[in-house]
Enzyme design. Structure first.
Site, PDB file in Angstrom:
ATOM      1  N   ALA A 296       1.944   1.708  -3.544  1.00 32.63           N
ATOM      2  CA  ALA A 296       0.793   2.136  -4.350  1.00 32.63           C
ATOM      3  C   ALA A 296       0.431   3.589  -4.076  1.00 32.63           C
ATOM      4  CB  ALA A 296      -0.401   1.230  -4.059  1.00 32.63           C
ATOM      5  N   GLU A 297       0.338   3.954  -2.801  1.00 26.47           N
ATOM      6  CA  GLU A 297      -0.062   5.319  -2.475  1.00 26.47           C
ATOM      7  C   GLU A 297       1.000   6.327  -2.887  1.00 26.47           C
ATOM      8  OE1 GLU A 297      -2.192   7.917   1.008  1.00 26.47           O
ATOM      9  OE2 GLU A 297      -1.854   5.777   1.338  1.00 26.47           O
ATOM     10  N   THR A 298       2.258   5.945  -2.789  1.00 27.00           N
ATOM     11  CA  THR A 298       3.336   6.828  -3.239  1.00 27.00           C
ATOM     12  C   THR A 298       3.197   7.111  -4.730  1.00 27.00           C
ATOM     13  OG1 THR A 298       4.833   6.035  -1.513  1.00 27.00           O
ATOM     14  CG2 THR A 298       5.843   7.037  -3.468  1.00 27.00           C
TER      15      THR A 298
ATOM     16  N   VAL B 154       0.834  -1.207   0.000  1.00 30.21           N
ATOM     17  CA  VAL B 154       0.000   0.000   0.000  1.00 30.21           C
ATOM     18  C   VAL B 154       0.869   1.257   0.000  1.00 30.21           C
ATOM     19  CG1 VAL B 154      -1.817   1.256   1.220  1.00 30.21           C
ATOM     20  CG2 VAL B 154      -1.912  -1.231   1.081  1.00 30.21           C
TER      21      VAL B 154
END
Length: 172
Positions: free
Chosen positions: A76-78, A73
């Site tokens: 992904a969020e980065t 995550v």
């Protein structure tokens, strides 16, 4: 004083993480973030439509010795947040409002590659899908992030001393 042409204190950090030179002015004052550095994330491509980065499994595992689900995550969020921030453009910024992930298979060694693809790039929302794969191209997880695009609010200029009536209160 720092302007958009000054590399800032994070020039070495940006170069080490693979941030393309043309984005150094945008990120030079703030860097890529301590967590991104700790996780060992390195960028390969960066644009609002498609961004790619790698992350080592080593150092990002959970107690069972496999890549921590939260590490998926973080990658992904980065990727999604940086892509949305580039889409937002000057005078605007992206704020994450939703992220989800489905884990398909585990990995205990090697490198994970995250590929972020725009689903929708709108005026007020940007949504990206991020697929994490292993070195053989097998899908490890799929994530989706939605960012709200906001206008930057200018910082208020403080003039003179603050009177007691202008102070803050603690209501909590």
């Amino acid at each position: 004083m720092m302007d958009n042409f000054t590399p800032g204190p994070f020039a070495d950090e940006l170069s080490a993480a693979g941030i393309p030179e043309h984005l150094h002015a945008w990120l030079g004052r703030f860097g890529i973030g301590a967590l991104v550095v700790k996780m060992g994330i390195r960028f390969q491509e960066m644009s609002p439509e498609r961004s790619v980065a790698t992350m080592p499994v080593e150092g990002n595992t959970q107690v069972a010795g496999i890549l921590h689900g939260g590490a998926h995550v973080v990658l992904a969020e980065t990727l999604g947040s940086f892509a949305a921030g580039m889409h937002a453009g000057p005078g605007r910024h992206a704020v994450g409002i939703e992220v989800n992930a489905t884990h398909h298979r585990s990995i205990s060694t090697g490198t994970v590659t995250g590929t972020c693809t725009a689903i929708q790039l709108g005026r007020t929302l940007a949504t990206h899908e991020i697929v994490m794969t292993d070195e053989q191209g097998r899908r490890l997880s799929t994530a989706r992030i939605t960012n709200m695009i906001r206008d930057n609010i200018p910082s208020p200029v403080h003039k003179g001393p603050v009177s007691p009536s202008q102070g803050t209160t603690n209501d909590g």
